[in-house]
Design a protein around this motif. Structure first.
Motif, short mmCIF file in Angstrom:
data_model
loop_
_atom_site.label_atom_id
_atom_site.label_comp_id
_atom_site.label_asym_id
_atom_site.label_seq_id
_atom_site.Cartn_x
_atom_site.Cartn_y
_atom_site.Cartn_z
N TYR A 90 -13.13 -24.43 61.97
CA TYR A 90 -11.73 -24.73 62.26
C TYR A 90 -10.82 -23.70 61.60
CZ TYR A 90 -12.62 -29.34 64.26
OH TYR A 90 -13.02 -30.37 65.06
N ASN A 91 -9.75 -23.35 62.31
CA ASN A 91 -8.69 -22.54 61.72
C ASN A 91 -7.76 -23.51 61.00
OD1 ASN A 91 -9.26 -19.84 62.72
ND2 ASN A 91 -8.95 -20.78 64.73
N ILE A 92 -7.56 -23.27 59.73
CA ILE A 92 -6.72 -24.17 58.93
C ILE A 92 -5.28 -23.65 59.00
CG2 ILE A 92 -6.36 -25.26 56.69
CD1 ILE A 92 -9.18 -25.78 58.03
N ILE A 93 -4.41 -24.46 59.60
CA ILE A 93 -3.01 -24.09 59.73
C ILE A 93 -2.20 -25.10 58.93
CG2 ILE A 93 -1.07 -23.81 61.30
CD1 ILE A 93 -3.13 -22.97 63.42
N ALA A 94 -1.49 -24.60 57.94
CA ALA A 94 -0.66 -25.46 57.08
C ALA A 94 0.79 -25.37 57.56
CB ALA A 94 -0.76 -25.01 55.63
N LEU A 95 1.44 -26.50 57.63
CA LEU A 95 2.84 -26.57 58.02
C LEU A 95 3.68 -26.71 56.76
CD1 LEU A 95 5.02 -26.72 60.18
CD2 LEU A 95 4.53 -29.16 60.41
N GLU A 96 4.25 -25.58 56.32
CA GLU A 96 5.01 -25.57 55.06
C GLU A 96 5.91 -24.34 55.05
OE1 GLU A 96 6.52 -27.12 52.33
OE2 GLU A 96 4.53 -27.95 52.01
N ILE A 97 7.09 -24.49 54.47
CA ILE A 97 7.99 -23.35 54.29
C ILE A 97 7.64 -22.71 52.95
CG2 ILE A 97 10.39 -22.61 53.98
CD1 ILE A 97 11.23 -25.10 55.61
N THR A 129 -2.76 -25.05 45.92
CA THR A 129 -4.22 -24.98 46.08
C THR A 129 -4.60 -25.07 47.54
OG1 THR A 129 -4.52 -26.02 43.92
CG2 THR A 129 -6.40 -26.06 45.42
N LEU A 130 -4.02 -26.02 48.26
CA LEU A 130 -4.33 -26.18 49.69
C LEU A 130 -3.76 -25.03 50.52
CD1 LEU A 130 -3.81 -30.02 50.13
CD2 LEU A 130 -5.97 -28.76 50.12
N LEU A 131 -2.59 -24.55 50.14
CA LEU A 131 -2.02 -23.41 50.87
C LEU A 131 -2.93 -22.19 50.78
CD1 LEU A 131 1.77 -23.74 49.93
CD2 LEU A 131 0.71 -24.19 52.17
N ASP A 135 -5.71 -20.64 56.66
CA ASP A 135 -5.80 -19.36 57.35
C ASP A 135 -4.42 -18.86 57.74
OD1 ASP A 135 -8.72 -19.20 57.45
OD2 ASP A 135 -8.56 -20.93 58.79
N LEU A 136 -3.50 -19.78 57.94
CA LEU A 136 -2.15 -19.44 58.36
C LEU A 136 -1.21 -20.53 57.86
CD1 LEU A 136 -0.31 -17.61 60.15
CD2 LEU A 136 -0.92 -19.09 62.07
N VAL A 137 -0.08 -20.11 57.33
CA VAL A 137 0.96 -21.06 56.91
C VAL A 137 2.16 -20.84 57.85
CG1 VAL A 137 2.46 -21.85 55.04
CG2 VAL A 137 0.16 -21.00 54.52
N ILE A 138 2.56 -21.90 58.50
CA ILE A 138 3.63 -21.86 59.51
C ILE A 138 4.84 -22.64 59.01
CG2 ILE A 138 4.24 -22.69 61.82
CD1 ILE A 138 2.36 -20.46 62.07
N HIS A 139 6.03 -22.11 59.32
CA HIS A 139 7.23 -22.90 59.07
C HIS A 139 8.05 -22.98 60.35
CE1 HIS A 139 9.01 -18.83 58.36
NE2 HIS A 139 10.04 -19.39 58.96
N ILE A 140 8.91 -23.97 60.41
CA ILE A 140 9.84 -24.15 61.51
C ILE A 140 11.19 -23.65 61.03
CG2 ILE A 140 10.99 -25.84 63.00
CD1 ILE A 140 8.41 -27.60 62.55
N ASP A 141 11.77 -22.70 61.77
CA ASP A 141 13.09 -22.19 61.37
C ASP A 141 14.09 -23.33 61.32
OD1 ASP A 141 12.31 -19.52 61.17
OD2 ASP A 141 12.71 -19.13 63.29
#
Length: 167
Positions: A90-97, A129-131, A135-141
């Motif tokens: 799995y690609n781990i994508i974190a939703l965080e600014i 730690t989780l960030l 593999d990718l950290v995404i934020h919403i503008d």
């Protein structure tokens, strides 16, 4: 023009290779809403992580019975869940600014393979730690004064974008 409901729409059911991993999301209405969101976006599994996951009446009132159709697990240790999913490809994508996150509008999910979307605690977000495991950290503008939005609202936005790109 007649309003449609779930009995007479022409939407086709589809399951996407997305597992939604919730780190310490502990507000019962939010959990119920996450079940509804997971159902609406064809998420393959919901994993609720933390020491206290309320699945009682307040949650089911918001979920509108989607907890009966969305596969889910409850795990205490989110780090082991993320490590396991990563080992399964799995690609781990974190939703965080963060100071190094990518804007959702620039993300390309069309060829990403199975996704584990990690969302964080309502008050504290995702730990450093989780960030680091992502593999990718995404934020919403955000264009207003507030620097965050409700975890369910943010999850809806990113799941819409992921599923739109992978249809």
């Amino acid at each position: 023009m007649a309003q449609l409901n779930h009995y007479n729409t022409s939407f086709s059911k589809k399951t996407f290779p997305i597992t939604l991993v919730c780190d310490n999301v502990s507000n019962a209405p939010n959990i119920g809403s996450l079940f509804r969101t997971a159902d609406a976006f064809g998420v393959e599994k919901l994993i609720l992580c933390g020491p206290y996951i309320p699945l009682g009446r307040k949650m089911t009132k918001t979920s509108r019975a989607t907890e009966k159709v969305v596969p889910f697990e409850i795990k205490e240790d989110v780090t082991s869940v993320i490590t396991q999913l990563k080992s399964e490809g799995y690609n781990i994508i974190a939703l965080e600014i963060t100071d190094n996150s990518t804007a959702l509008r620039h993300a390309d999910f069309s060829e990403s393979g199975p996704i584990a979307l990690l969302i964080g605690d309502e008050n504290f977000g995702i730990s450093e730690t989780l960030l680091q495991l992502a593999d990718l950290v995404i934020h919403i503008d955000m264009f207003g004064q507030n620097s965050s939005m409700n975890v369910v609202q943010a999850t809806n936005i990113i799941l819409y974008e992921i599923t739109k790109q992978t249809l």
